[in-house]
Design a protein around this motif. Structure first.
Motif, PDB file in Angstrom:
ATOM      1  N   ILE A 212      38.772  47.200  43.217  1.00 23.85           N
ATOM      2  CA  ILE A 212      39.016  45.812  43.628  1.00 23.85           C
ATOM      3  C   ILE A 212      38.238  45.513  44.908  1.00 23.85           C
ATOM      4  CG2 ILE A 212      40.768  44.193  44.459  1.00 23.85           C
ATOM      5  CD1 ILE A 212      42.784  45.780  42.669  1.00 23.85           C
ATOM      6  N   LYS A 213      38.313  46.418  45.867  1.00 18.86           N
ATOM      7  CA  LYS A 213      37.612  46.208  47.143  1.00 18.86           C
ATOM      8  C   LYS A 213      36.099  46.239  46.970  1.00 18.86           C
ATOM      9  CE  LYS A 213      41.232  47.576  50.374  1.00 18.86           C
ATOM     10  NZ  LYS A 213      41.636  48.465  51.491  1.00 18.86           N
ATOM     11  N   ALA A 214      35.638  46.977  45.964  1.00 15.91           N
ATOM     12  CA  ALA A 214      34.194  47.053  45.708  1.00 15.91           C
ATOM     13  C   ALA A 214      33.702  45.853  44.912  1.00 15.91           C
ATOM     14  CB  ALA A 214      33.876  48.336  44.945  1.00 15.91           C
ATOM     15  N   GLY A 215      34.613  44.965  44.520  1.00 19.09           N
ATOM     16  CA  GLY A 215      34.219  43.775  43.792  1.00 19.09           C
ATOM     17  C   GLY A 215      33.968  43.987  42.313  1.00 19.09           C
ATOM     18  N   ARG A 216      34.439  45.090  41.777  1.00 24.39           N
ATOM     19  CA  ARG A 216      34.204  45.389  40.358  1.00 24.39           C
ATOM     20  C   ARG A 216      35.375  44.962  39.480  1.00 24.39           C
ATOM     21  NH1 ARG A 216      31.693  51.252  39.639  1.00 24.39           N
ATOM     22  NH2 ARG A 216      31.011  50.247  37.714  1.00 24.39           N
ATOM     23  N   LEU A 217      36.525  44.695  40.112  1.00 24.05           N
ATOM     24  CA  LEU A 217      37.697  44.198  39.399  1.00 24.05           C
ATOM     25  C   LEU A 217      38.307  43.041  40.179  1.00 24.05           C
ATOM     26  CD1 LEU A 217      39.608  47.487  38.433  1.00 24.05           C
ATOM     27  CD2 LEU A 217      38.178  46.084  36.935  1.00 24.05           C
ATOM     28  N   LYS A 218      39.011  42.158  39.453  1.00 25.08           N
ATOM     29  CA  LYS A 218      39.794  41.102  40.092  1.00 25.08           C
ATOM     30  C   LYS A 218      41.272  41.444  39.962  1.00 25.08           C
ATOM     31  CE  LYS A 218      38.071  37.597  37.719  1.00 25.08           C
ATOM     32  NZ  LYS A 218      37.788  36.222  37.224  1.00 25.08           N
ATOM     33  N   ALA A 219      41.995  41.338  41.065  1.00 27.21           N
ATOM     34  CA  ALA A 219      43.431  41.585  41.058  1.00 27.21           C
ATOM     35  C   ALA A 219      44.146  40.252  40.906  1.00 27.21           C
ATOM     36  CB  ALA A 219      43.855  42.270  42.345  1.00 27.21           C
ATOM     37  N   LEU A 220      44.978  40.144  39.856  1.00 27.30           N
ATOM     38  CA  LEU A 220      45.679  38.888  39.602  1.00 27.30           C
ATOM     39  C   LEU A 220      47.106  38.884  40.132  1.00 27.30           C
ATOM     40  CD1 LEU A 220      44.514  38.051  35.959  1.00 27.30           C
ATOM     41  CD2 LEU A 220      43.383  37.578  38.142  1.00 27.30           C
ATOM     42  N   ALA A 221      47.751  40.058  40.157  1.00 28.51           N
ATOM     43  CA  ALA A 221      49.139  40.109  40.620  1.00 28.51           C
ATOM     44  C   ALA A 221      49.589  41.556  40.720  1.00 28.51           C
ATOM     45  CB  ALA A 221      50.055  39.347  39.655  1.00 28.51           C
ATOM     46  N   VAL A 222      50.640  41.807  41.517  1.00 29.19           N
ATOM     47  CA  VAL A 222      51.276  43.122  41.589  1.00 29.19           C
ATOM     48  C   VAL A 222      52.641  43.030  40.908  1.00 29.19           C
ATOM     49  CG1 VAL A 222      50.079  43.978  43.634  1.00 29.19           C
ATOM     50  CG2 VAL A 222      52.166  42.600  43.901  1.00 29.19           C
ATOM     51  N   THR A 223      53.135  44.176  40.425  1.00 25.14           N
ATOM     52  CA  THR A 223      54.392  44.171  39.667  1.00 25.14           C
ATOM     53  C   THR A 223      55.621  44.441  40.536  1.00 25.14           C
ATOM     54  OG1 THR A 223      54.195  46.522  39.088  1.00 25.14           O
ATOM     55  CG2 THR A 223      53.174  44.916  37.584  1.00 25.14           C
ATOM     56  N   SER A 224      55.439  44.540  41.830  1.00 22.95           N
ATOM     57  CA  SER A 224      56.567  44.707  42.758  1.00 22.95           C
ATOM     58  C   SER A 224      57.140  43.343  43.126  1.00 22.95           C
ATOM     59  CB  SER A 224      56.097  45.429  44.013  1.00 22.95           C
ATOM     60  OG  SER A 224      54.960  44.789  44.555  1.00 22.95           O
ATOM     61  N   LYS A 225      58.291  43.350  43.810  1.00 21.63           N
ATOM     62  CA  LYS A 225      58.910  42.092  44.235  1.00 21.63           C
ATOM     63  C   LYS A 225      58.180  41.471  45.418  1.00 21.63           C
ATOM     64  CE  LYS A 225      63.693  42.821  42.735  1.00 21.63           C
ATOM     65  NZ  LYS A 225      65.109  42.955  43.181  1.00 21.63           N
TER      66      LYS A 225
END
Length: 322
Positions: A212-225
């Motif tokens: 994610i930090k390298a720009g190779r993936l996009k983070a849409l959400a985390v599964t924690s509260k």
């Protein structure tokens, strides 16, 4: 004859070979079996712990990756190992909880075949897509699945994996359906996700965060509260259209059932103290997980509680034993 009582008393006072072996433990290298491929979340965290444990034990601590079938290959190996403290399992919620409800038959029994040693950490997944994906939000994915059921694919480390559990709960709570593509481990999932061969993945943060930090993936959400320090600005799924959504899993060290209590207690205490070291806590937090450190009986209670909890959850999410 008057000497026999004295001789017998002396013999009884001598430590048995088993007791000496326990008090001398360890006298040779200890192996931690990681039931997943190198580079995955369990592997990454275990490699933080291993060298520090080696210093405490005064013996080498080796990592043996034995991936396959949702962690069952490596877990079975440890379940059948000699219970002497020299072969340990780096397990998780999948190997020691959810596999019970995903497979009709297991080559080991998580409830009987392991001695809980130390709970290392707990943490959520992050929903990720490729950097050039047309999906930019959780709602984008829900809308696509509503319009085209079963059209999208997601990668996992197999049935019962944390990735699979997260996706199953996502589908259940959104009343949607997508196709699972199972791999031997997280690195393979990430490779195909970045290559556009699958659409998304619920991945553990230690694996996904560097990409994610390298720009190779996009983070849409985390599964924690709550948001995670390792992924600032990435909001929880529960805040993005699926109220009440939460998936958090743990990793921990286990020994084969029957391991002598002095050895199990020593390992539990040593690994717990390592996990609670400030520098280790910081490394784990940077990976997106929270250090724990509960050990032996206290860790056992967590495992028992999760077995009671996740059975109904997985059944309600539509997971059918295979």
């Amino acid at each position: 004859m008057r000497f026999w009582p004295t001789i017998l008393a002396l013999l009884c006072a001598l430590p048995t070979a088993g007791a000496r072996a326990q008090s001398d433990y360890p006298t040779r290298p200890v192996t931690i079996v990681v039931p997943y491929t190198a580079g995955g979340g369990v592997d990454t965290v275990t490699r933080i712990i291993a060298p520090l444990l080696a210093k405490r034990l005064g013996q080498a601590v080796l990592i043996d990756n034995r991936p396959g079938v949702s962690g069952m290959v490596g877990s079975q190996l440890v379940a059948r190992a000699k219970p002497d403290g020299y072969t340990l399992l780096a397990g998780n919620t999948t190997t020691n909880v959810s596999n019970l409800f995903v497979y009709k038959t297991l080559p080991y029994d998580p409830r009987k075949d392991f001695e809980p040693i130390t709970m290392v950490d707990s943490g959520p997944c992050v929903l990720v897509v490729a950097a050039d994906s047309r999906f930019n939000s959780v709602q984008d994915i829900i809308d696509e699945l509503k319009a085209h059921p079963d059209a999208l694919t997601y990668g996992t480390s197999g049935n019962g994996s944390f990735h699979h559990m997260s996706a199953s709960l996502f589908q259940s709570m959104t009343h949607t359906k997508m196709r699972q593509i199972a791999y031997k481990g997280s690195p393979n999932v990430m490779t195909d996700l970045m290559g556009g061969r699958i659409d998304m993945a619920f991945e553990v943060i230690p694996v996904a965060e560097p990409l994610i930090k390298a720009g190779r993936l996009k983070a849409l959400a985390v599964t924690s509260k709550h948001e995670m320090a390792a992924l600032p600005g990435v909001r929880p799924v529960a805040d993005l259209g699926i109220p009440g959504f939460e998936m958090v899993a743990w990793k921990g060290i286990f020994a084969p059932a029957g391991t002598p209590d002095p050895i199990a207690q020593k390992l539990g205490k040593d690994i717990s103290e390592i996990v609670r070291m400030p520098e280790v806590r910081k490394r784990l937090e940077a990976l997106g997980v929270n250090a724990d450190g509960r050990h032996n009986a206290d860790f056992g209670k967590v495992v028992q509680s999760d077995i009671a909890y996740w059975g109904p959850i997985l059944h309600g999410a539509g997971v059918v034993p295979e």
